[in-house]
Enzyme design. Sequence first.
Site, PDB file in Angstrom:
ATOM      1  N   HIS A 130      -1.197   5.875  -6.474  1.00  0.00           N
ATOM      2  CA  HIS A 130      -2.620   5.544  -6.467  1.00  0.00           C
ATOM      3  C   HIS A 130      -3.371   6.711  -7.091  1.00  0.00           C
ATOM      4  CE1 HIS A 130      -6.633   4.814  -4.708  1.00  0.00           C
ATOM      5  NE2 HIS A 130      -6.234   3.584  -4.443  1.00  0.00           N
ATOM      6  N   ASP A 207       1.987   9.746   0.918  1.00  0.00           N
ATOM      7  CA  ASP A 207       0.832   8.867   1.072  1.00  0.00           C
ATOM      8  C   ASP A 207       1.296   7.603   1.784  1.00  0.00           C
ATOM      9  OD1 ASP A 207      -1.178   6.993   0.794  1.00  0.00           O
ATOM     10  OD2 ASP A 207      -1.411   7.221  -1.364  1.00  0.00           O
ATOM     11  N   GLN A 210      -0.318   2.534   2.413  1.00  0.00           N
ATOM     12  CA  GLN A 210       0.194   1.162   2.313  1.00  0.00           C
ATOM     13  C   GLN A 210       1.346   0.885   3.262  1.00  0.00           C
ATOM     14  OE1 GLN A 210      -1.090  -1.386   0.627  1.00  0.00           O
ATOM     15  NE2 GLN A 210      -2.743  -0.057  -0.074  1.00  0.00           N
ATOM     16  N   LYS A 233      -6.663   0.213   6.733  1.00  0.00           N
ATOM     17  CA  LYS A 233      -5.481  -0.564   6.331  1.00  0.00           C
ATOM     18  C   LYS A 233      -4.699  -1.048   7.555  1.00  0.00           C
ATOM     19  CE  LYS A 233      -5.724   1.160   1.939  1.00  0.00           C
ATOM     20  NZ  LYS A 233      -6.051   0.412   0.724  1.00  0.00           N
ATOM     21  N   CYS A 371      -6.207   0.754  -8.828  1.00  0.00           N
ATOM     22  CA  CYS A 371      -6.237   2.231  -8.780  1.00  0.00           C
ATOM     23  C   CYS A 371      -4.845   2.804  -9.030  1.00  0.00           C
ATOM     24  CB  CYS A 371      -6.796   2.737  -7.451  1.00  0.00           C
ATOM     25  SG  CYS A 371      -8.544   2.392  -7.243  1.00  0.00           S
TER      26      CYS A 371
END
Length: 413
Positions: A130, A207, A210, A233, A371
């Site tokens: 991202h 990260d 997700q 999220k 993104c």
Amino acid sequence: MATTISHTTSFDVEGIRKDFPILQRQVNGKPLVYFDNAATSQTPQVVIDAIVDYYSRYNANIHRGVHTLSQEATDAYEQARIKLQKHFNAAKAYEMILTSGTTHGINLVASGFSSLLKEGDEIIVSAMEHHSNIVPWQMLCEKTGAILRVIPMNEEGELVMSAYTALLSEKTRLVFCNHISNALGTVNPIEEIIEKAHDVGAAVLIDGAQACPHIKPDVQALDVDFYVASAHKMCGPTGVGVLYGKEKWLQELPPYQGGGEMIAEVTFEKTTYAGLPHKFEAGTPNICGGIAFGAAVDYLNGIGFDKIEAYENELLSYATKELLKIEGLRIYGTSGHKTSVISFNLEGIHPYDIGTIVDKLGIAVRTGHHCAQPVMDYYKIPGTVRASFAFYNTREEIDALVAAVKKAAQMLA
């Protein structure tokens, strides 16, 4: 693709859907089908209630007040931190830094390392990041003279791990990778990435924005140095997230921002900083957001991540099979290990046009580069249609999506 499981699996999706007020509404005269979960998830009533309860009963600033409301707010906020510690299995609650979201957490770490890197040091990112896990590191390289290296990807949307191994050297100081690609749904081999980085003495930030809606990371088992996530999220509110950092790194990094709360003592001659976690939490935080984040984590754990993952894999398998029946449809991201995200295009049709038509039928999907523009550049496309599924979605909603895409194909042919 994903492992297929029986549709008779024990999962009360209809009962779960009743927890989400927004799923009862209509869009353009049609029942809402919400397939934009990778951008933000929907919010269950229990989390909405936690927000209302805070503002209705004990709205006050935290940590600095001796009055009852302040103490109640402080206790609720710090209890949320403990919930996050247990959820991610961090060794200490003060290793959980509450942030405004994943991007804030990444920038906090990047800012800290600007004083630790020197010219010629190397940092590694993956090709499927991202933008929020690319741009801060480019900025860091500009400040320090460090060199950015990129792990390439292949046609299936998987990282080329042999190339990653070749990139690692004694110059490697930092490695950054998403746990799951927001654009493709690929689950990356972060255990191997972390282990190999540690072999050359590099620190690793993962990260998890997700990943955390679908799986439950164990930061100690991963031995990861930093892990970031966002509440919105994970069925929580916007504007709040978490940065996990190993204590040794959090002690070494300088504060990201100056202000109230992050100090021990201030004089005009010298300021000393507070201990963890307050060293990185300047100013009044998103108190209500932090408390609601804790409520969201409780809600997800009440359902159970094993059940969530199994059910979402079922949705992914079914949607993949049905969408691929549409002539001219291509799916991007075909790894054998992925989560409930399908990025696709119809031959000769711009993804924006498909998204616009399916919206008229009450179906929310994301279109564009998500993104993750380097991923789109790799495939030489302007973007994709992305349908991302959550545990409150159904097969019937997938059928509605397939019918809508077929209709778009007919209209735009």
